[in-house]
Design an enzyme around this catalytic site. Structure first.
Site, short mmCIF file in Angstrom:
data_model
loop_
_atom_site.label_atom_id
_atom_site.label_comp_id
_atom_site.label_asym_id
_atom_site.label_seq_id
_atom_site.Cartn_x
_atom_site.Cartn_y
_atom_site.Cartn_z
N GLU A 186 0.86 -1.19 0.00
CA GLU A 186 0.00 0.00 0.00
C GLU A 186 0.89 1.24 0.00
OE1 GLU A 186 -3.60 0.69 0.04
OE2 GLU A 186 -2.35 2.36 -0.57
N CYS A 229 4.68 5.48 9.70
CA CYS A 229 5.44 4.61 8.79
C CYS A 229 6.90 4.94 8.60
CB CYS A 229 4.71 4.53 7.46
SG CYS A 229 3.18 3.61 7.66
P1 NAD Z 1 -3.59 0.27 12.29
O1 NAD Z 1 -2.84 -0.09 13.50
O2 NAD Z 1 -4.26 1.60 12.20
O3 NAD Z 1 -4.70 -0.82 11.98
C1 NAD Z 1 -4.47 -2.20 12.02
C2 NAD Z 1 -5.78 -2.88 12.41
O4 NAD Z 1 -5.62 -4.29 12.29
C3 NAD Z 1 -6.22 -2.60 13.85
O5 NAD Z 1 -7.53 -2.10 13.87
C4 NAD Z 1 -6.12 -3.97 14.53
O6 NAD Z 1 -7.07 -4.17 15.55
C5 NAD Z 1 -6.36 -4.90 13.36
N1 NAD Z 1 -5.88 -6.27 13.55
C6 NAD Z 1 -4.67 -6.68 14.01
N2 NAD Z 1 -4.60 -8.03 14.00
C7 NAD Z 1 -5.79 -8.48 13.55
C8 NAD Z 1 -6.33 -9.78 13.33
N3 NAD Z 1 -5.62 -10.87 13.54
N4 NAD Z 1 -7.60 -9.86 12.88
C9 NAD Z 1 -8.35 -8.78 12.65
N5 NAD Z 1 -7.89 -7.52 12.86
C10 NAD Z 1 -6.61 -7.37 13.28
O7 NAD Z 1 -2.53 0.15 11.08
P2 NAD Z 1 -2.56 0.91 9.68
O8 NAD Z 1 -2.05 2.29 9.83
O9 NAD Z 1 -3.85 0.68 9.00
O10 NAD Z 1 -1.41 0.10 8.90
C11 NAD Z 1 -1.59 -1.24 8.53
C12 NAD Z 1 -0.41 -1.70 7.71
O11 NAD Z 1 -0.31 -0.92 6.51
C13 NAD Z 1 0.94 -1.54 8.41
O12 NAD Z 1 1.77 -2.58 7.98
C14 NAD Z 1 1.47 -0.22 7.85
O13 NAD Z 1 2.87 -0.15 7.86
C15 NAD Z 1 0.96 -0.26 6.43
N6 NAD Z 1 0.73 1.05 5.81
C16 NAD Z 1 0.15 2.05 6.54
C17 NAD Z 1 -0.12 3.27 5.94
C18 NAD Z 1 -0.75 4.41 6.71
O14 NAD Z 1 -0.79 5.51 6.17
N7 NAD Z 1 -1.23 4.24 7.91
C19 NAD Z 1 0.17 3.44 4.58
C20 NAD Z 1 0.74 2.38 3.87
C21 NAD Z 1 1.01 1.18 4.50
C1 UGA Z 2 4.14 7.93 3.87
C2 UGA Z 2 4.34 7.80 2.35
O1 UGA Z 2 4.28 9.10 1.76
C3 UGA Z 2 3.27 6.91 1.74
O2 UGA Z 2 3.52 6.73 0.34
C4 UGA Z 2 3.31 5.55 2.43
O3 UGA Z 2 2.32 4.69 1.91
C5 UGA Z 2 3.08 5.75 3.92
O4 UGA Z 2 4.10 6.63 4.46
C6 UGA Z 2 3.14 4.47 4.70
O5 UGA Z 2 3.80 3.53 4.30
O6 UGA Z 2 2.50 4.50 5.72
P1 UGA Z 2 2.60 9.40 5.48
O7 UGA Z 2 3.45 8.88 6.56
O8 UGA Z 2 1.13 9.36 5.65
O9 UGA Z 2 2.91 8.60 4.11
O10 UGA Z 2 2.96 10.93 5.21
P2 UGA Z 2 4.01 11.74 4.33
O11 UGA Z 2 3.29 12.77 3.58
O12 UGA Z 2 4.91 10.85 3.55
O13 UGA Z 2 4.87 12.49 5.45
C7 UGA Z 2 5.69 11.77 6.35
C8 UGA Z 2 6.45 12.75 7.21
O14 UGA Z 2 7.42 13.47 6.45
C9 UGA Z 2 5.56 13.81 7.87
O15 UGA Z 2 5.97 14.02 9.20
C10 UGA Z 2 5.82 15.05 7.04
O16 UGA Z 2 5.63 16.24 7.78
C11 UGA Z 2 7.28 14.86 6.67
N1 UGA Z 2 7.67 15.57 5.43
C12 UGA Z 2 7.17 15.20 4.24
C13 UGA Z 2 8.59 16.61 5.51
O17 UGA Z 2 9.07 16.97 6.61
N2 UGA Z 2 8.97 17.25 4.36
C14 UGA Z 2 8.48 16.89 3.14
O18 UGA Z 2 8.88 17.51 2.13
C15 UGA Z 2 7.55 15.85 3.09
#
Ligand code: NAD
Ligand code: UGA
Length: 480
Positions: free
Chosen positions: A149, A279
């Site tokens: 993602e 992340c």
């Molecule tokens: P999160 O902690 O917000 O949500 C995870 C959810 O999974 C929780 O609600 C938890 O209760 C549930 N869960 C855990 N184990 C479970 C199980 N066995 N059965 C059912 N539910 C279960 O995490 P998130 O921010 O959504 O991130 C999820 C993954 O995606 C992570 O690996 C993260 O690194 C990745 N990711 C996050 C983002 C982001 O912007 N938050 C973007 C890209 C990728």
């Molecule tokens: C980041 C990536 O941008 C996503 O592509 C990825 O999917 C995600 O992590 C993930 O794996 O969870 P996110 O953490 O939501 O997304 O936010 P960003 O916009 O990337 O910013 C991350 C941090 O960098 C923030 O604290 C932001 O303030 C900082 N940042 C970003 C800077 O300080 N300067 C910049 O120019 C850009």
């Protein structure tokens, strides 16, 4: 298609709502009953622009439902998307316990021949591990694929529906074909018109979205490499910002000039108080660990992390150099979330700054458009207020931590009139320095000549300018 999502967090809920919005029937299961209850009531557990509309749309069209019973969610699904948390353990290594428990759930409740798609960010080899453990468990026989993602918080709905690429890692054709079917409306940019309206014209792009197919290990590594490179870029510009600050250059002008080179590009070159969020911090440490446990050095990753740790001290250091002693000062933080567009406080720089200031006996106040409560452990460190006037009254400094667009509308002259000392630290180079100065503040940005630093542009052997001329040179240097 009939789809299931395990995990209703930021990724799971957004994926599910978006996949329902393009016509699939999506059932979501989570172990967190409170979260499921909220979602069932049509409320998002987190702030994310557009998610409310999509949840409502999915509910009224009966394409989206939320469950605590995995049997209800998984039994009819052709594909099961794993969107569970993969946080780091205390030693920095990735804790895969949620992935493990989700795989057990799939093995028990998914139907034979379904595709298990891992969307959680997990170390290289996790897909292989999922495949072998689901075989060992001996339950449902499933195909395994990786589909990292790339959404960012605050723009998650747009990022899902209008992505730069869709990446799939798989060993065989079946999961690839099914995922191509799931994403066809996105890849071919055939979104329903009301969805287009939600995204707005500004986001419209042309041409097919690249659908990139690799082996699972390459897809897993590409996810870590993407986040790490973005974090490295920000650390790089922050390092240059430190040099700019010392020499009287302006990092915003430097970054613009550098980013106009198409080989470099303008993105992720905004200097500031350091990167945070759920992340970057965890993924860069995880990738470093993955490399180092194999005897490889991860010097770039380590350096980026070190620069970021140092950058998180910027606010406290600037306050210390301005006031000399911080004891008893009152400081107002503009913004708490780690970036605008989200209420996520995971690894938010504001919390670290508040902890440093509280340690120095500073009274910290904060204001945030969407964060309505401080997290556990910060109740005695942050006084969360609801209006800018209360925050400014008697304060010694304001610090812009999160560049929420709402802060552009602040009545700065009025706030300055309420403060004890008129200092504004702009941790995101968000404000126009001249406007801030015109409102009566001393302005200090990141990587910009400091009003309070006394930069004097004078060659060592030049005649010192007399009287007011020196002040003029200092002021000119600060405004260039
Ligand atoms: P999160 O902690 O917000 O949500 C995870 C959810 O999974 C929780 O609600 C938890 O209760 C549930 N869960 C855990 N184990 C479970 C199980 N066995 N059965 C059912 N539910 C279960 O995490 P998130 O921010 O959504 O991130 C999820 C993954 O995606 C992570 O690996 C993260 O690194 C990745 N990711 C996050 C983002 C982001 O912007 N938050 C973007 C890209 C990728
Ligand atoms: C980041 C990536 O941008 C996503 O592509 C990825 O999917 C995600 O992590 C993930 O794996 O969870 P996110 O953490 O939501 O997304 O936010 P960003 O916009 O990337 O910013 C991350 C941090 O960098 C923030 O604290 C932001 O303030 C900082 N940042 C970003 C800077 O300080 N300067 C910049 O120019 C850009």
């Amino acid at each position: 298609m009939e789809l299931a999502v395990i995990g209703a967090g930021h990724v799971g809920a957004v994926c599910a709502a978006c996949m329902a919005a393009i016509g699939h029937r999506v059932r979501v299961v989570d172990v967190d009953e409170e979260r499921i209850a909220l979602l069932r009531a049509g409320r998002s557990p987190f702030f994310e622009p557009g998610i409310g509309e999509l949840l409502e749309r999915g509910r009224t069209r009966e394409l989206l439902s939320f469950h605590v019973d995995p049997a209800e969610a998984l039994s009819g699904a052709a594909l099961v998307f794993l969107c569970v948390n993969t946080d780091n353990g205390p030693d920095g290594s990735v804790d895969l316990s949620s992935v493990e428990s989700a795989v057990r759930t799939v093995s028990r409740f998914a139907r034979d021949g379904s595709v298990l798609v891992n969307r959680s960010t997990a170390p290289v080899g996790t897909a292989e591990y999922i495949r072998s453990s689901s075989e060992e468990l001996g339950g449902s026989s499933v195909h395994v694929a990786v589909n990292p993602e790339f959404l960012a918080e605050g723009t998650a709905v747009h990022d899902f529906l209008e992505p730069d690429r869709i990446l799939v890692g798989a060993w065989d054709q079946e999961p690839i074909s099914r995922l191509a079917q799931v994403y066809a409306p996105i890849v071919e940019r055939r979104l329903p018109s009301d969805l287009r309206a939600l995204l707005g014209n500004g986001h419209r792009r042309s041409g097919e979205v690249p659908f990139v197919v690799t082996d699972p290990a390459s897809a897993e590594l590409a996810k870590y490499a993407s986040n790490s490179l973005l974090a490295v870029r920000v650390s790089f510009i922050n390092e240059i910002a430190g040099i700019a600050e010392e020499l009287g250059a302006d990092i915003t002008k430097v970054a613009r000039a550098v980013g106009l080179d198409p080989r470099i590009g303008p993105h992720f070159l905004r200097a500031g108080i350091g990167w945070g969020g759920s992340c970057f911090p965890k993924d860069i440490v995880a990738l470093q660990g993955i490399a180092e446990t194999r005897g490889l050095s991860a010097r770039m990753l380590r350096a980026a992390n070190e620069v970021n740790t140092e950058q998180r001290l910027w606010t406290t250091r600037r306050l210390q150099s301005h006031f000399k002693t911080l004891f008893g000062r009152r400081v107002g933080l503009l913004g708490l979330s780690f970036k605008p567009g989200t209420d996520d406080l995971r690894n938010a720089p504001a919390l670290e700054i508040a902890a440093q200031l509280a340690q120095a006996n500073v009274k910290v106040r904060a204001l945030d458009p969407v964060v309505k409560a401080v997290p556990p452990g910060f109740e005695d460190k942050i006084d969360l207020l609801q209006d800018p006037e209360s925050m400014a009254r008697g304060a010694d400094a304001l610090v812009l931590v999160t560049e929420w667009p709402e802060f552009a509308k602040l009545d700065l002259p009025r706030l300055r009139g309420l403060m004890r000392t008129p200092l504004l630290l702009d941790g995101r180079n968000f404000f126009d320095p001249d406007q801030v100065r015109a409102a009566g503040f001393t302005y200090v940005g990141v990587g910009r000549a400091r009003d309070d630093a006394g930069v004097v542009l004078r060659l060592p052997d030049a005649e010192p300018p007399a009287g007011d001329d020196e002040a003029l040179i200092v002021a000119t240097a600060a405004r260039m």
